[in-house]
Design an enzyme around this catalytic site. Sequence first.
Site: not given
Length: 202
Positions: A10-12
């Site tokens: 997941v990017s964040t």
Amino acid sequence: MGKVIGYARVSTRAQDADRQIKDLLGAGVRRDDLHVDHGVSGARATRPAFDRALDALQEGDTLVITTLDRLGRSTVNLLGLAEQLRSRGVNLRVLNLGGGNVDTGTLMGSMVFTVMAALAQMELDIKRERVTDSVAKRRAAGGDLGGRRPAFSHSQIENARRLIDAGQPATHVARDLGMSRATLYRRIADLDAKQWLGTQQK
């Protein structure tokens, strides 16, 4: 039969990987063989959990992901990674690629990746043609392509980086942009530094 290694990302930090993890476990990945990167962009060259997953893979194993973009954002780089895995005797299984389950260890999966490679090459050629056309127009208009002041946008430098990552000789890419290879690498390094500072300030 080889092991099945799962990878999720997941990017964040605000996002969670629960859905990816559930799908990977449902695909036969053992929890001990599941590697998850939290808050890591697909554009980063180094992803700790992904690096561990690659290290754990041996000949005959399969790397399982939910969607292809979990590996990164560049189509050409993704296909390069798939080919790298294949050369190590490792299969890549994507649970949802074009609405279906694709495994490079199967004939159909191999065919799908071949088609993707052809499309990626076409995309690469189009991007390179645009860069070349842009340089030609600047030269025709008497634009300054060199000098100490940056003459190119971040997007153009990003495109140049993608061409190099895809295997194009850096000397040729730099020449098309009207700069030396050293200057191009310096511009790429400057852009990386700005992007890194931007992530630190968020």
